[in-house]
Design a protein around this motif. Structure first.
Motif, PDB file in Angstrom:
ATOM      1  N   THR A 148       0.845  -1.196   0.000  1.00 30.11           N
ATOM      2  CA  THR A 148       0.000   0.000   0.000  1.00 30.11           C
ATOM      3  C   THR A 148       0.877   1.240   0.000  1.00 30.11           C
ATOM      4  O   THR A 148       1.740   1.398   0.872  1.00 30.11           O
ATOM      5  N   LEU A 149       0.664   2.124  -0.979  1.00 33.47           N
ATOM      6  CA  LEU A 149       1.365   3.398  -1.041  1.00 33.47           C
ATOM      7  C   LEU A 149       0.488   4.458  -0.395  1.00 33.47           C
ATOM      8  O   LEU A 149      -0.678   4.624  -0.760  1.00 33.47           O
ATOM      9  N   VAL A 150       1.049   5.189   0.569  1.00 35.38           N
ATOM     10  CA  VAL A 150       0.313   6.217   1.292  1.00 35.38           C
ATOM     11  C   VAL A 150       0.983   7.566   1.067  1.00 35.38           C
ATOM     12  O   VAL A 150       2.195   7.690   1.252  1.00 35.38           O
ATOM     13  N   ALA A 151       0.194   8.568   0.669  1.00 39.70           N
ATOM     14  CA  ALA A 151       0.731   9.918   0.506  1.00 39.70           C
ATOM     15  C   ALA A 151       1.130  10.454   1.880  1.00 39.70           C
ATOM     16  O   ALA A 151       0.363  10.361   2.837  1.00 39.70           O
ATOM     17  N   SER A 152       2.314  11.011   1.985  1.00 41.80           N
ATOM     18  CA  SER A 152       2.797  11.475   3.279  1.00 41.80           C
ATOM     19  C   SER A 152       3.744  12.640   3.086  1.00 41.80           C
ATOM     20  O   SER A 152       4.573  12.648   2.170  1.00 41.80           O
ATOM     21  N   GLY A 153       3.594  13.651   3.965  1.00 45.59           N
ATOM     22  CA  GLY A 153       4.555  14.747   3.971  1.00 45.59           C
ATOM     23  C   GLY A 153       4.387  15.767   2.866  1.00 45.59           C
ATOM     24  O   GLY A 153       5.237  16.637   2.694  1.00 45.59           O
ATOM     25  N   GLN A 154       3.295  15.691   2.096  1.00 45.54           N
ATOM     26  CA  GLN A 154       3.086  16.671   1.034  1.00 45.54           C
ATOM     27  C   GLN A 154       2.459  17.938   1.603  1.00 45.54           C
ATOM     28  O   GLN A 154       1.740  17.900   2.604  1.00 45.54           O
ATOM     29  N   ALA A 155       2.703  19.053   0.950  1.00 46.83           N
ATOM     30  CA  ALA A 155       2.053  20.298   1.342  1.00 46.83           C
ATOM     31  C   ALA A 155       0.559  20.205   1.057  1.00 46.83           C
ATOM     32  O   ALA A 155       0.119  19.433   0.208  1.00 46.83           O
ATOM     33  N   THR A 156      -0.221  20.982   1.781  1.00 44.61           N
ATOM     34  CA  THR A 156      -1.660  20.986   1.584  1.00 44.61           C
ATOM     35  C   THR A 156      -2.013  21.278   0.129  1.00 44.61           C
ATOM     36  O   THR A 156      -1.548  22.242  -0.455  1.00 44.61           O
ATOM     37  N   GLY A 157      -2.859  20.423  -0.443  1.00 40.63           N
ATOM     38  CA  GLY A 157      -3.323  20.637  -1.806  1.00 40.63           C
ATOM     39  C   GLY A 157      -2.349  20.244  -2.885  1.00 40.63           C
ATOM     40  O   GLY A 157      -2.549  20.562  -4.048  1.00 40.63           O
ATOM     41  N   VAL A 158      -1.266  19.534  -2.551  1.00 39.47           N
ATOM     42  CA  VAL A 158      -0.285  19.086  -3.547  1.00 39.47           C
ATOM     43  C   VAL A 158      -0.263  17.559  -3.559  1.00 39.47           C
ATOM     44  O   VAL A 158      -0.062  16.933  -2.520  1.00 39.47           O
ATOM     45  N   PRO A 159      -0.461  16.919  -4.714  1.00 39.82           N
ATOM     46  CA  PRO A 159      -0.556  15.460  -4.737  1.00 39.82           C
ATOM     47  C   PRO A 159       0.765  14.758  -4.996  1.00 39.82           C
ATOM     48  O   PRO A 159       1.716  15.341  -5.509  1.00 39.82           O
ATOM     49  N   TYR A 171      -3.377  12.582  -2.057  1.00 40.84           N
ATOM     50  CA  TYR A 171      -3.034  13.727  -1.224  1.00 40.84           C
ATOM     51  C   TYR A 171      -2.762  13.325   0.215  1.00 40.84           C
ATOM     52  O   TYR A 171      -3.462  12.475   0.778  1.00 40.84           O
ATOM     53  N   ALA A 172      -1.760  13.984   0.809  1.00 43.35           N
ATOM     54  CA  ALA A 172      -1.515  13.787   2.235  1.00 43.35           C
ATOM     55  C   ALA A 172      -2.552  14.537   3.046  1.00 43.35           C
ATOM     56  O   ALA A 172      -3.010  14.073   4.081  1.00 43.35           O
ATOM     57  N   GLN A 173      -2.919  15.706   2.590  1.00 44.33           N
ATOM     58  CA  GLN A 173      -3.974  16.486   3.226  1.00 44.33           C
ATOM     59  C   GLN A 173      -4.518  17.469   2.199  1.00 44.33           C
ATOM     60  O   GLN A 173      -3.883  17.752   1.195  1.00 44.33           O
ATOM     61  N   LEU A 174      -5.727  17.928   2.455  1.00 45.39           N
ATOM     62  CA  LEU A 174      -6.409  18.794   1.512  1.00 45.39           C
ATOM     63  C   LEU A 174      -7.009  19.972   2.246  1.00 45.39           C
ATOM     64  O   LEU A 174      -7.208  19.912   3.463  1.00 45.39           O
ATOM     65  N   PRO A 175      -7.332  21.051   1.523  1.00 41.93           N
ATOM     66  CA  PRO A 175      -7.997  22.169   2.194  1.00 41.93           C
ATOM     67  C   PRO A 175      -9.273  21.747   2.923  1.00 41.93           C
ATOM     68  O   PRO A 175      -9.613  22.299   3.957  1.00 41.93           O
ATOM     69  N   ALA A 176      -9.973  20.749   2.379  1.00 43.61           N
ATOM     70  CA  ALA A 176     -11.214  20.302   3.005  1.00 43.61           C
ATOM     71  C   ALA A 176     -10.973  19.403   4.210  1.00 43.61           C
ATOM     72  O   ALA A 176     -11.881  19.109   4.963  1.00 43.61           O
ATOM     73  N   ASP A 177      -9.739  18.968   4.402  1.00 43.31           N
ATOM     74  CA  ASP A 177      -9.433  18.039   5.494  1.00 43.31           C
ATOM     75  C   ASP A 177      -7.986  18.238   5.926  1.00 43.31           C
ATOM     76  O   ASP A 177      -7.191  17.315   5.958  1.00 43.31           O
ATOM     77  N   ALA A 178      -7.627  19.469   6.233  1.00 43.09           N
ATOM     78  CA  ALA A 178      -6.231  19.828   6.478  1.00 43.09           C
ATOM     79  C   ALA A 178      -5.648  19.183   7.726  1.00 43.09           C
ATOM     80  O   ALA A 178      -4.442  19.116   7.891  1.00 43.09           O
ATOM     81  N   ALA A 179      -6.513  18.699   8.610  1.00 41.37           N
ATOM     82  CA  ALA A 179      -6.014  18.105   9.843  1.00 41.37           C
ATOM     83  C   ALA A 179      -5.755  16.608   9.714  1.00 41.37           C
ATOM     84  O   ALA A 179      -5.406  15.942  10.686  1.00 41.37           O
TER      85      ALA A 179
END
Length: 210
Positions: A16-27, A50-58
């Motif tokens: 499983t590949l998990v997005a991690s450590g990316q800036a908000t809104g960057v895939p 995405y590691a995190q998104l504007p809609a779920d930044a936490a």
């Protein structure tokens, strides 16, 4: 960040590949291919996670895609993605006096999101009510500093309006908005904070069209 291959592994192994450590809104963009050690994605289409998104930044854990190793490449067998990439709302009245498409006033502006260039996106705008200027009011979907085209022109007041636009943005950061202009006079796009006897907010939702 782009991922094209995973080296190593044996046939039948699951990763499983998990997005991690990316800036908000960057895939992290996973690129589809079926050569040696490539990532074969569902539908044969590249995918941004995405590691995190504007809609779920936490969010503490990013989106993920799971692959199984075949004799040649890694084949996707599961994905854990957020459907909504961004949600923004406005709780106050917009007074519209702009009279051209180029000067249209923003009702709701979304967050800047970097897309993968392959995934269809749906922009959806909703509001309680809008009313014309002297004889009409026009709504326009925008992306960044450019109009995507006229959405609708009305000559009367409209209630409970929802409109969507499906498109595939290019693989850079984009900021969507919905804007209005009138032919003359003053128009209104109405919204409130909700609650008993109060109008609901107007909103702009950005979601994956997959």
């Amino acid at each position: 960040t782009a991922v094209n291959t995973m080296t190593g592994g044996v046939t039948g192994e699951i990763v499983t590949l998990v997005a991690s450590g990316q800036a908000t809104g960057v895939p992290v963009v996973l690129n589809h291919a079926t050569g040696a050690d490539n990532l074969a994605l569902a539908g044969g289409r590249n995918l941004g996670i995405y590691a995190q998104l504007p809609a779920d930044a936490a969010a503490s854990v990013g989106e993920s895609v799971t692959f199984v190793k075949t004799a040649t490449y890694w084949r996707e067998i599961d994905r854990s993605l957020r459907t909504v990439l961004d949600y923004q709302e406005r709780t106050s009245l917009l007074t519209v006096t702009a009279t051209t498409e180029a000067t249209a006033l923003a009702a709701v502006t979304g967050s800047a999101i970097t897309f993968d260039g392959a995934t269809p996106i749906t922009y959806e705008f909703s509001c309680y009510d809008w009313s014309r200027g002297t004889s009409q009011i026009t709504a326009v979907f925008w992306e960044d500093a450019a109009s995507l085209g006229l959405w609708t022109t009305t000559v009367n007041a409209f209630h409970n309006m929802t409109r969507t636009l499906r498109r595939t943005p290019t693989a850079v950061a984009h900021t969507p908005s919905v804007r209005f202009f009138v032919n003359a006079g003053t128009g209104y796009v109405e919204a409130g904070a909700g609650g008993v006897g109060a109008q609901l907010p107007m909103s702009l939702t950005v979601s994956r069209g997959i």
